[in-house]
Design an enzyme around this catalytic site. Structure first.
Site, PDB file in Angstrom:
ATOM      1  N   ASP A 175       0.975  -1.135  -0.148  1.00  0.00           N
ATOM      2  CA  ASP A 175      -0.028   0.102  -0.015  1.00  0.00           C
ATOM      3  C   ASP A 175       0.881   1.314  -0.096  1.00  0.00           C
ATOM      4  O   ASP A 175       2.104   1.255   0.306  1.00  0.00           O
ATOM      5  CB  ASP A 175      -0.944   0.094   1.270  1.00  0.00           C
ATOM      6  CG  ASP A 175      -1.791   1.187   1.287  1.00  0.00           C
ATOM      7  OD1 ASP A 175      -2.447   1.628   0.256  1.00  0.00           O
ATOM      8  OD2 ASP A 175      -1.849   1.878   2.460  1.00  0.00           O
ATOM      9  N   SER A 176       0.273   2.419  -0.091  1.00  0.00           N
ATOM     10  CA  SER A 176       1.071   3.646  -0.071  1.00  0.00           C
ATOM     11  C   SER A 176       1.556   3.940   1.232  1.00  0.00           C
ATOM     12  O   SER A 176       2.333   4.667   1.605  1.00  0.00           O
ATOM     13  CB  SER A 176       0.256   4.829  -0.268  1.00  0.00           C
ATOM     14  OG  SER A 176      -0.882   4.796   0.188  1.00  0.00           O
ATOM     15  N   HIS A 230      -7.582   2.692   4.022  1.00  0.00           N
ATOM     16  CA  HIS A 230      -7.590   3.445   5.231  1.00  0.00           C
ATOM     17  C   HIS A 230      -8.821   3.326   5.992  1.00  0.00           C
ATOM     18  O   HIS A 230      -8.906   3.564   6.965  1.00  0.00           O
ATOM     19  CB  HIS A 230      -6.966   4.718   4.890  1.00  0.00           C
ATOM     20  CG  HIS A 230      -5.484   5.067   4.782  1.00  0.00           C
ATOM     21  ND1 HIS A 230      -4.944   4.415   3.716  1.00  0.00           N
ATOM     22  CD2 HIS A 230      -4.656   5.571   5.395  1.00  0.00           C
ATOM     23  CE1 HIS A 230      -3.714   4.980   3.663  1.00  0.00           C
ATOM     24  NE2 HIS A 230      -3.289   5.436   4.821  1.00  0.00           N
TER      25      HIS A 230
HETATM   26  N1  DGL Z   1      -4.784   3.010   1.032  1.00  0.00           N
HETATM   27  C1  DGL Z   1      -4.972   3.842  -0.250  1.00  0.00           C
HETATM   28  C2  DGL Z   1      -6.060   3.266  -1.106  1.00  0.00           C
HETATM   29  O1  DGL Z   1      -6.712   2.213  -0.708  1.00  0.00           O
HETATM   30  C3  DGL Z   1      -4.798   5.253  -0.361  1.00  0.00           C
HETATM   31  C4  DGL Z   1      -3.983   6.027   0.289  1.00  0.00           C
HETATM   32  C5  DGL Z   1      -3.349   7.174  -0.600  1.00  0.00           C
HETATM   33  O2  DGL Z   1      -3.840   7.976  -1.105  1.00  0.00           O
HETATM   34  O3  DGL Z   1      -1.993   6.583  -0.682  1.00  0.00           O
HETATM   35  O4  DGL Z   1      -6.600   4.123  -2.194  1.00  0.00           O
END
Ligand code: DGL
Length: 261
Positions: free
Chosen positions: A6-7, A182
């Site tokens: 993930d980011s 998130h």
């Molecule tokens: N957790 C990421 C998602 O599911 C979003 C977080 C981000 O914007 O980096 O899109």
């Protein structure tokens, strides 16, 4: 070993769901904390980052990639499949399937980052499967930073969630997709603001069920399940804040290792 990226912190909710679904499997997680957020970046950049993240996980021994990020799942899975010969899972399709199974009126709400909502991926996939469905989407750019700060139940968070959910509530959605990994950390508030008649679909939990089905129907994967379920966590930028939130999400000690991407 299952590789998840993930980011940043959000994919840990997917990791948590995978650990519950497949307790004896080893997991390796990469959070691209140095380059977060992905939600406001261009498609090309998110694809490039995703390929780099997948390559890192495979080099560390992963044998499957789970894209634990909706933003990356909306643009990068095909590029990852083309580049690497391993099973690749993403969070959008499983969430769409669960939403369609749950929705009685076909009034489906989707919340996500600007990138995910602008890609139109949820609306397109829902309409492909159920053309009569109506999809109401709302980008919620403030929710990722609130989760990254660990503000899971502050009055400010409750007010912001309310203002994002209200336009969907007045359209009488019956199902709401949490199109960002998130958001499960805010699920109790989102549920409260959406109203009790709305079924909440968690994209990370949805992909965990799909991966479980895959593992159970592939003997070579089933046999990998007898391990201790050891987990390894990597980030591209280390902060103590990340570690404490990761521990709150996973409810276990997290030994974070820093890696330069
Ligand atoms: N957790 C990421 C998602 O599911 C979003 C977080 C981000 O914007 O980096 O899109």
């Amino acid at each position: 070993m299952i590789g998840i990226f993930d980011s940043g912190i959000g994919g840990l909710t997917t990791c948590r769901a995978l650990k519950q679904a497949l307790p004896g499997h080893d997991m390796i997680y990469f959070g691209d904390t140095a380059r977060t957020p992905y939600g406001s970046k261009s498609r090309e950049t998110v694809v490039r980052y995703s390929l780099e993240n997948a390559r890192f996980l495979l080099e560390m021994g992963a044998e499957m990639i789970v894209v634990g990020c909706n933003t990356a799942s909306s643009v990068a899975p095909q590029a990852i499949r083309d580049a690497f010969d391993v099973p690749v899972f993403e969070v959008v399709n499983p969430a769409v399937e669960q939403a369609l199974a749950a929705s009685k009126k076909g009034q489906i709400g989707v919340i996500g980052t600007r990138g995910t909502i602008a890609s139109g991926v949820y609306e397109t996939r829902i309409k492909e499967k159920l053309p009569s469905a109506t999809v109401h989407s709302n980008p919620c750019p403030l929710l990722v930073p609130l989760v990254e700060e660990g503000w899971f139940n502050r009055p400010e968070t409750r007010r912001i969630v309310k203002s994002y959910i209200h336009p969907l509530r007045v359209r009488q959605i019956d199902t709401l997709i949490l199109g960002c990994t998130h958001y499960p950390m805010l699920e109790p508030i989102i549920k409260e603001k959406a109203g009790k008649r709305v079924t909440i679909i968690n994209s990370g939990a949805a992909v965990a069920s799909q991966v479980k089905e895959y593992v159970e129907s592939h003997p070579e994967w089933r046999d990998k399940g007898g391990n201790t379920g050891c987990d390894r966590f990597f980030v591209s930028d280390y902060t103590p804040q990340f570690r404490s939130i990761a521990e709150a999400i996973l409810k276990q000690k997290v030994d974070l290792k820093l890696v330069q991407q």
